[in-house]
Design a protein around this motif. Structure first.
Motif: not given
Length: 320
Positions: A235-236, A283-292, A297-299
């Protein structure tokens, strides 16, 4: 449960991960079994590959060492190249991946000459294999978790560790080297290897733990044998302020399937080692990361672990 693993086995693994030097007699009392039954179960877990070994987590920074993560793109897997990496005294981990980067090398040393010399050797001898690479000094490790995912609870957000330098004598170097190979080695064997009385060995181990050099005696649990896939999520971030960093640490500490996470010094990039059983969990983990943190996050990049050629969290090169 995987390979006939029952609750007693899980409890045994929990205690071995918490402290692999705990006696079988003590573990037997904790899990409600006889000593012989406990020893039998531990041996069985080793035979079927779930317990891959016992080792010691060392805070290398207290010994004046820095760790580096090298992301590599190789065009082929050469046995000679892999052998060179496995035999190198400063290399901690060599993993193969599927993704933009298909190899990760973890390197540790006490002076920058060693890492520059290593990169020079790569360019001189293996430029036909390595298409590209990125070097990331590890600024801060957020966590290292050895417990099986099923047994992990939410953890406290770690504070930055003290980095006061600790000088080791020769006997302590020998002890740490032996404990890295087998963290539950008996005191008498450690005494024989180091040339010390076993009571002196016990006192030195206690001192090294109190100083923070020895972080933990633990157990290498094979996630693959338990049905897990391991991904590295890169995660950048933009504007990785102290406040944002603390929020990210808190989030990571709440995720039980994270095996390790650290921050790069080269750029505001966080490396996350994630163990999941299927793509839905990923997918659930990535969704949580992007929600928060999506706005920061750049990339992001996702790598799937495919091979592990070396896993040695305290290579002998650190002791020299």
């Amino acid at each position: 449960m995987s390979k006939g693993i029952d609750k007693k086995d899980w409890n045994i693994m929990y205690h071995l991960c918490q402290d692999s030097r705990t006696s079988h007699t003590r573990i037997a009392k904790l899990v409600g079994l006889s000593k012989n039954a406990t020893t039998y179960r531990i041996n069985r877990l080793m035979q079927i590959g779930i317990i891959a070994g016992f080792f010691t987590i060392i805070d290398m920074r207290l010994l004046g060492a820095t760790s580096y993560t090298i992301l590599c793109r190789v065009n082929r897997i050469s046995p000679g190249f892999i052998r060179f990496l496995k035999d190198h005294q400063n290399i901690i981990v060599v993993d193969g991946f599927v993704g933009k980067w298909n190899m990760i090398i973890e390197f540790a040393c006490k002076d920058t000459f060693a890492i520059f010399n290593f990169l020079s050797v790569l360019k001189t001898n293996y430029s036909d294999i390595i298409d590209s690479y990125e070097l990331h000094p590890d600024l801060e490790w957020f966590m290292i978790e050895q417990l099986p995912v099923e047994l992990v609870k939410e953890k406290k957000v770690p504070r930055k560790a003290e980095t006061n330098h600790v000088e080791l004598d020769n006997a302590e170097r020998i002890l740490l080297s032996e404990l890295n190979k087998n963290s539950n080695a008996p005191l008498l064997r450690l005494a024989e290897r180091s040339g010390l009385h076993y009571k002196t060995v016990a006192a030195k181990l206690k001192s090294l733990k109190e100083k923070g050099v020895i972080v933990k005696f633990t157990t290498n649990i094979s996630l693959y044998e338990l049905g897990y896939r391991v991904y590295v999520v890169l995660l950048d971030f933009r504007n990785l302020s102290a406040t944002n960093e603390h929020m990210i640490k808190s989030f990571l500490a709440s995720q039980t399937n994270i095996r390790a996470a650290f921050l790069s010094a080269a750029k505001p990039r966080i490396f996350i080692y994630l163990a999941v059983k299927d793509s839905d969990e990923l997918g659930d983990f990535l969704l949580k990361v992007n929600e928060r943190f999506g706005s920061s996050i750049l990339d992001e990049e996702i790598l799937l672990s495919s091979d592990q050629w070396k896993y040695d969290l305290f290579p002998d090169g650190i002791l020299m």
